[in-house]
Design an enzyme around this catalytic site. Structure first.
Site, PDB file in Angstrom:
ATOM      1  N   ASP A  77       0.834  -1.208   0.000  1.00 15.62           N
ATOM      2  CA  ASP A  77       0.000   0.000   0.000  1.00 15.62           C
ATOM      3  C   ASP A  77       0.866   1.255   0.000  1.00 15.62           C
ATOM      4  O   ASP A  77       0.660   2.179  -0.796  1.00 15.62           O
ATOM      5  CB  ASP A  77      -0.906   0.026   1.240  1.00 15.62           C
ATOM      6  N   GLU A 123      -5.490   7.102   0.414  1.00 15.02           N
ATOM      7  CA  GLU A 123      -5.903   6.401   1.628  1.00 15.02           C
ATOM      8  C   GLU A 123      -4.842   6.392   2.716  1.00 15.02           C
ATOM      9  O   GLU A 123      -5.156   6.498   3.901  1.00 15.02           O
ATOM     10  CB  GLU A 123      -6.294   4.951   1.303  1.00 15.02           C
ATOM     11  N   ASP A 129      -6.485   4.743  -4.273  1.00 18.41           N
ATOM     12  CA  ASP A 129      -6.460   3.623  -3.338  1.00 18.41           C
ATOM     13  C   ASP A 129      -5.358   2.699  -3.842  1.00 18.41           C
ATOM     14  O   ASP A 129      -5.545   1.992  -4.841  1.00 18.41           O
ATOM     15  CB  ASP A 129      -7.796   2.889  -3.279  1.00 18.41           C
ATOM     16  N   ILE A 155      -3.914  -0.077  -2.779  1.00 18.91           N
ATOM     17  CA  ILE A 155      -4.375  -1.476  -2.823  1.00 18.91           C
ATOM     18  C   ILE A 155      -5.777  -1.509  -2.250  1.00 18.91           C
ATOM     19  O   ILE A 155      -5.967  -1.480  -1.038  1.00 18.91           O
ATOM     20  CB  ILE A 155      -3.453  -2.429  -2.035  1.00 18.91           C
ATOM     21  N   ASP A 156      -6.743  -1.525  -3.141  1.00 19.96           N
ATOM     22  CA  ASP A 156      -8.136  -1.637  -2.715  1.00 19.96           C
ATOM     23  C   ASP A 156      -8.430  -3.118  -2.536  1.00 19.96           C
ATOM     24  O   ASP A 156      -8.179  -3.929  -3.428  1.00 19.96           O
ATOM     25  CB  ASP A 156      -9.052  -1.039  -3.786  1.00 19.96           C
ATOM     26  N   THR A 213      -7.431  -4.826   0.621  1.00 19.05           N
ATOM     27  CA  THR A 213      -6.207  -5.319   1.264  1.00 19.05           C
ATOM     28  C   THR A 213      -6.406  -6.717   1.842  1.00 19.05           C
ATOM     29  O   THR A 213      -5.496  -7.553   1.788  1.00 19.05           O
ATOM     30  CB  THR A 213      -5.746  -4.344   2.369  1.00 19.05           C
ATOM     31  N   HIS A 271     -18.809  -5.011   5.057  1.00 24.84           N
ATOM     32  CA  HIS A 271     -18.812  -4.012   3.986  1.00 24.84           C
ATOM     33  C   HIS A 271     -20.161  -3.908   3.282  1.00 24.84           C
ATOM     34  O   HIS A 271     -20.456  -2.899   2.646  1.00 24.84           O
ATOM     35  CB  HIS A 271     -17.738  -4.340   2.942  1.00 24.84           C
ATOM     36  N   SER A 330     -12.616  -5.580  -3.500  1.00 28.07           N
ATOM     37  CA  SER A 330     -12.091  -4.444  -4.267  1.00 28.07           C
ATOM     38  C   SER A 330     -12.973  -3.996  -5.420  1.00 28.07           C
ATOM     39  O   SER A 330     -14.012  -4.594  -5.723  1.00 28.07           O
ATOM     40  CB  SER A 330     -10.687  -4.755  -4.803  1.00 28.07           C
ATOM     41  N   LYS A 377     -14.807  -5.672  -8.772  1.00 29.27           N
ATOM     42  CA  LYS A 377     -16.233  -5.919  -9.047  1.00 29.27           C
ATOM     43  C   LYS A 377     -16.744  -4.948 -10.105  1.00 29.27           C
ATOM     44  O   LYS A 377     -17.494  -5.336 -11.005  1.00 29.27           O
ATOM     45  CB  LYS A 377     -17.044  -5.784  -7.750  1.00 29.27           C
ATOM     46  N   ARG A 381     -23.723  -3.096  -3.021  1.00 30.35           N
ATOM     47  CA  ARG A 381     -23.016  -2.801  -1.774  1.00 30.35           C
ATOM     48  C   ARG A 381     -24.033  -2.120  -0.875  1.00 30.35           C
ATOM     49  O   ARG A 381     -24.309  -0.922  -1.015  1.00 30.35           O
ATOM     50  CB  ARG A 381     -21.798  -1.907  -2.020  1.00 30.35           C
ATOM     51  N   ASP A 406     -12.595   4.456  -2.884  1.00 31.69           N
ATOM     52  CA  ASP A 406     -13.118   3.103  -3.081  1.00 31.69           C
ATOM     53  C   ASP A 406     -14.095   3.007  -4.243  1.00 31.69           C
ATOM     54  O   ASP A 406     -14.536   1.894  -4.580  1.00 31.69           O
ATOM     55  CB  ASP A 406     -13.831   2.617  -1.812  1.00 31.69           C
TER      56      ASP A 406
END
Length: 349
Positions: free
Chosen positions: A45, A68, A134, A136-137, A139, A237, A261, A264, A278, A291
């Site tokens: 990250d 982030e 981001d 690393i979306d 993680t 989430h 992440s 999608k 979501r 995100d």
């Protein structure tokens, strides 16, 4: 207005950062630390964020950046900082022209790296040019060997104009069917990108110059019962129970595909899946703009519609969070209203 330069820089910056993350991904010891909210962050990250910001500051020095991560943990732990620095200074694209002329070459020192990471502290807002990163979306997906994404979006006066997603574990083949084990096998690594009004593309993720891209589009759905949907792996989430009820009311019989992440967003944008839900799990939780910014644009440019559960477009002009939105519904434009209606019935909103 043309955003050709912004798109090129963003694609190459994501490609270089993804190369760094893949090195960490292959290492069983990923250098994980915990943030104040108990969420994990890895050396990948930090390193990816430094490389992306370096490219942005070289090309667009006056632009603001919402990212982030921050370098406080690294400043407290020199051995951790040294580990990240070794990754950053050793990560370059194989294409010399792209590396030097576009990205500006390597970061020169560990102190510069730390300062670059901390340049992602913009408060965001509705005016000016602001990049959302981001590094690393997903993680947790990264740590478990699943899906993750390197995400970068440009907002101008609160409106997303450029979006790029690097997804190292998605198959290059746009026709590959969405499944829980989609990241297994050969031929992995794809970069999705879009510019407002110009459509969306995918191309193989490489370690050098950009490969040629091809247009992508969401699958045309005539029968919702044949649709597939994806949602977050983490129950914290998205409300998975509500999602199951929504699928049942829509007549969807295929089980949901759970992945981490913004992979999608990319997956449904190219027609590998159809619907991304979501759903709110808390009345107070606010989604972070990094995100969703890139994925939102890519889906819309691929022929989709993205709103919250109240039918409102995602509003990226309120700062570092989507303060005025609740949840996310992404679906092909032709059926989005149908999906939204059922979501509202189940959630009683």
């Amino acid at each position: 207005m043309s955003y050709a330069k912004e798109l090129l820089v963003a694609q190459l910056a994501v490609q270089r950062a993804a190369r760094l993350t893949k090195q960490v991904f292959a290492d069983s010891a990923k250098g994980t630390v915990s943030k104040s909210d108990a969420s994990p962050v890895t050396i990948g990250d930090f390193g990816a964020q430094a490389l992306i910001i370096a490219a942005l500051k070289k090309n667009f020095p006056d632009d603001e950046i919402v990212a982030e991560e921050e370098a406080a943990k690294l400043r407290e732990d020199d051995s951790l900082a040294e580990h990240v620095w070794n990754l950053v200074k050793g990560t370059r694209l194989d294409d010399e022209k792209a590396e030097k002329e576009v990205l500006g070459g390597s970061v020169q020192s560990k102190d510069e790296m730390l300062d670059l990471i901390d340049k992602g502290d913009s408060k965001g807002g509705r005016s000016g040019r602001i990049w959302a990163i981001d590094p690393i979306d997903g993680t947790k997906g990264f740590l478990r060997g699943g899906q993750y994404a390197v995400c970068l979006g440009l907002m101008v006066d609160g409106d997303v104009k450029v979006g790029v997603l690097g997804c190292p574990n998605l198959p290059v083949d746009d026709a590959a069917e969405l499944s829980a084990d989609i990241g297994n096998g050969e031929g992995r690594g794809v970069i999705f990108s879009a510019v407002q009004g110009e459509g969306a593309t995918s191309r193989p993720l490489t370690t050098g110059a950009l490969e040629e891209g091809k247009r992508i589009g969401m699958k045309k759905i005539t029968d919702l019962s044949a649709a597939s949907f994806c949602e977050s792996v983490e129950a914290g989430h998205s409300n998975q129970g509500d999602a199951a009820q929504i699928a049942q009311k829509l007549g969807i019989t295929r089980p949901s595909v759970r992945m981490d992440s913004q992979a999608k967003y990319g997956s449904i944008a190219r027609g590998a899946g159809d619907i991304y839900l979501r759903l709110p799990v808390s009345k107070t939780y606010q989604e972070k703009i990094w995100d969703h910014a890139a994925g939102d644009l890519i889906v819309r440019e691929a022929g989709g519609q993205v709103t919250d559960v109240l039918g409102r477009r995602l509003d990226f002009g309120h700062g570092r969070t989507l303060a005025e939105n609740k949840g996310v519904i992404a679906a092909p434009a032709a059926v989005h209203d149908q999906v939204l209606k059922v979501v509202q019935e189940v959630l009683s909103v």
